[in-house]
Scaffold this motif. Structure first.
Motif, PDB file in Angstrom:
ATOM      1  N   LYS A 175       1.041  -1.366   0.069  1.00  9.13           N
ATOM      2  CA  LYS A 175       0.135  -0.014  -0.019  1.00  9.13           C
ATOM      3  C   LYS A 175       0.964   1.300   0.086  1.00  9.13           C
ATOM      4  O   LYS A 175       0.567   2.143  -0.674  1.00  9.13           O
ATOM      5  CB  LYS A 175      -0.994   0.106   1.337  1.00  9.13           C
ATOM      6  CG  LYS A 175      -1.862   1.058   0.931  1.00  9.13           C
ATOM      7  CD  LYS A 175      -2.888   1.258   2.385  1.00  9.13           C
ATOM      8  CE  LYS A 175      -3.960   2.353   2.373  1.00  9.13           C
ATOM      9  NZ  LYS A 175      -3.073   3.654   2.240  1.00  9.13           N
TER      10      LYS A 175
ATOM     11  N   LYS B 230       2.091   1.900  -3.446  1.00 10.26           N
ATOM     12  CA  LYS B 230       1.057   2.247  -4.392  1.00 10.26           C
ATOM     13  C   LYS B 230       0.814   3.508  -4.051  1.00 10.26           C
ATOM     14  O   LYS B 230       0.401   4.301  -4.934  1.00 10.26           O
ATOM     15  CB  LYS B 230      -0.191   1.330  -4.347  1.00 10.26           C
ATOM     16  CG  LYS B 230      -1.231   1.546  -5.162  1.00 10.26           C
ATOM     17  CD  LYS B 230      -0.783   1.388  -6.774  1.00 10.26           C
ATOM     18  CE  LYS B 230      -1.882   1.697  -7.471  1.00 10.26           C
ATOM     19  NZ  LYS B 230      -1.442   1.734  -9.070  1.00 10.26           N
TER      20      LYS B 230
ATOM     21  N   THR C 221       3.971   0.681  -8.670  1.00 14.50           N
ATOM     22  CA  THR C 221       3.252  -0.799  -8.550  1.00 14.50           C
ATOM     23  C   THR C 221       4.037  -1.829  -7.779  1.00 14.50           C
ATOM     24  O   THR C 221       5.189  -1.914  -8.336  1.00 14.50           O
ATOM     25  CB  THR C 221       2.901  -1.137  -9.837  1.00 14.50           C
ATOM     26  OG1 THR C 221       1.855  -0.439 -10.772  1.00 14.50           O
ATOM     27  CG2 THR C 221       2.245  -2.790  -9.918  1.00 14.50           C
TER      28      THR C 221
ATOM     29  N   TYR D  85      -1.860  -3.456  -6.678  1.00 15.87           N
ATOM     30  CA  TYR D  85      -0.783  -4.024  -6.359  1.00 15.87           C
ATOM     31  C   TYR D  85      -0.158  -4.987  -7.592  1.00 15.87           C
ATOM     32  O   TYR D  85       0.868  -5.248  -7.425  1.00 15.87           O
ATOM     33  CB  TYR D  85      -1.046  -4.889  -5.154  1.00 15.87           C
ATOM     34  CG  TYR D  85      -1.518  -4.011  -3.943  1.00 15.87           C
ATOM     35  CD1 TYR D  85      -1.306  -2.745  -3.829  1.00 15.87           C
ATOM     36  CD2 TYR D  85      -2.067  -4.713  -2.731  1.00 15.87           C
ATOM     37  CE1 TYR D  85      -2.074  -1.983  -2.846  1.00 15.87           C
ATOM     38  CE2 TYR D  85      -2.344  -4.005  -1.558  1.00 15.87           C
ATOM     39  CZ  TYR D  85      -2.485  -2.401  -1.624  1.00 15.87           C
ATOM     40  OH  TYR D  85      -2.961  -2.053  -0.650  1.00 15.87           O
TER      41      TYR D  85
END
Length: 441
Positions: A197, A200, A205, A265
């Motif tokens: 997370k 991201k 990615t 992800y």
């Protein structure tokens, strides 16, 4: 003493296959525990394998041959280099004849070594395993791929092959990208999600992936194993009971992978990417993490130098991986005692240490002898899995043709054309049909 290495062309192997097509098969396909058709030739040992000379396995086999030749000065060792594809395609035909190797490297699993065992083409090695202590050295999940029952299903019955190295799936990570983001190596699945997370949120990615080949299936299986125990692995891989594809383990894994795709992800274009695409992108620094096998170790080391690390899939007690390929003895081999002596030589400390030093993941090596930090880290991570009897094999192993099913179903999840429930339906259908075919139901 003579050591001759020869490369056998595909055309030559196919020609030999045609000549032996009508020959009779030796052995009984599962009864008895003695290797080979006999010892009619005690002056020549013929070895087939498909490892490159500069690979960890190639270097280890060379050391084993050197030791064997020193101890058997009156024996000629002939090494015939094959390719994986040659042996995979033609073994069943070639091994029906009399002009066969005494010992050869072969792929493990129900659809490969198991079929040769069930058809009587390779000899049982149980007596040799007991006499040489292989059963004590190769325990638990390492031993699973060495033993096959009368139907060719791995995990029980006689020994038909001997592994002497291993392989597993872990997480490769980019140290610079982690450092710049202020992130630590995760130790639990929750921490892994937090790391993903954070990347991201920074517009990165987190996972390099490949949906057109094996990596996506291995990621899915790691998530299954995060929720599973050895009982489920035995049900799925060894047919020790029925698998509930819509049970909590596989449902949780598939839904979690679906969320990771939805949350970005996993890149949306990864459905069409190959393992090569994935590896190159990770090594270029496009992604901070790649979940894949120990077979990438040498290449990542060469490409990224010290700017990477590796850790086991966080929180898992079970991991995707297995023993390496097997040494097997054809039923019609004429130097079977020499063959089993050579197999035993490959398990000696001096040969296992060559594997250890070159990143080959020995099954009986000593990580403390390794001087290179990266190689020692890889070997210690593998040893930690072995200490927990944590090898859980590969998601496509249970039935022939299942690899294509796993790939296509998970591609459908990535490209959003199927729901997790529909993916599980597709996986279950192919698995059930394949299992019925193998068991003759």
């Amino acid at each position: 003493m003579l050591h001759r290495a020869r490369t056998v062309s595909a055309a030559a192997l196919i020609a030999a296959s045609a000549l032996t097509l009508t020959a009779c098969v030796g052995g009984d396909g599962g009864g008895g525990t003695t290797a080979g058709a006999g010892d009619t030739d005690d002056k020549t040992l013929t070895i087939w394998h498909y490892e490159n000379d500069d690979s960890a396995m190639g270097q280890a086999w060379a050391k084993a041959i050197e030791i064997f030749e020193d101890e058997h000065p009156d024996v000629t060792v002939e090494v015939e280099k094959q390719t994986f594809e040659q042996i995979q395609k033609n073994a069943k035909i070639v091994l029906t004849g009399d002009d066969v190797p005494d010992v050869m490297e072969y792929n493990k699993g129900n659809a490969t070594a198991g079929q040769l065992a069930a058809q009587g083409l390779i000899a049982p090695l149980t007596d040799a395993a007991e006499q040489n202590g292989w059963a004590d050295m190769l325990t638990g999940s390492l031993q699973t791929t060495a033993r096959y029952d009368e139907n060719g299903l791995m995990g029980s019955g006689d020994w038909y092959g001997v592994p002497n190295y291993g392989e597993f799936v872990g997480v490769y990570y980019n140290k610079t990208m982690f450092s710049e983001a202020g992130l630590e190596v995760p130790t639990t699945l929750d921490e892994l999600e937090q790391v993903m997370k954070a990347f991201k949120d920074d517009g990165i990615t987190p996972l390099a992936e490949a949906g057109a080949e094996y990596p996506m299936g291995q990621l899915w299986y790691e998530l299954v194993l995060a929720n599973a125990d050895r009982e489920l692995v035995d049900q799925y891989q060894l047919f020790d009971g029925d698998v509930d594809f819509h049970g909590p383990e596989m449902t949780a894994a598939t839904e979690q992978l679906d969320r990771w795709i939805e949350d970005g992800y996993v890149a949306p274009d990864s459905a069409g990417l190959t393992a090569e695409d994935m590896g190159v992108a990770f090594m270029k620094g496009d992604y901070p993490m790649m979940i894949s096998g120990s077979w990438w170790f040498g290449r990542v080391t060469a490409e990224m130098k010290d700017d990477w690390g590796q850790f086991n899939f966080p929180g898992n007690a079970l991991h995707t991986g297995s023993s390496g390929n097997l040494w097997v003895v054809p039923t019609n081999a004429d130097s079977s005692s020499l063959a089993t002596e050579f197999i035993d030589t490959t398990l000696r400390p001096e040969v296992q240490d060559v594997l250890a030093q070159t990143g080959g993941l020995p099954v009986a090596g000593d990580a403390s002898t390794i001087t290179d930090d990266k190689t020692r880290e890889l070997t210690e991570n593998f040893q930690a899995i072995l200490d927990d009897d944590g090898l859980a094999f590969y998601p496509d192993w249970p039935v022939p043709g299942y690899y294509d099913t796993v790939v296509s179903q998970l591609q459908s999840l990535v490209n959003r054309s199927k729901s997790p429930e529909q993916v599980l339906d597709g996986l279950q259908s192919a698995y059930t049909d394949g299992k019925a075919d193998l068991l003759g139901e």
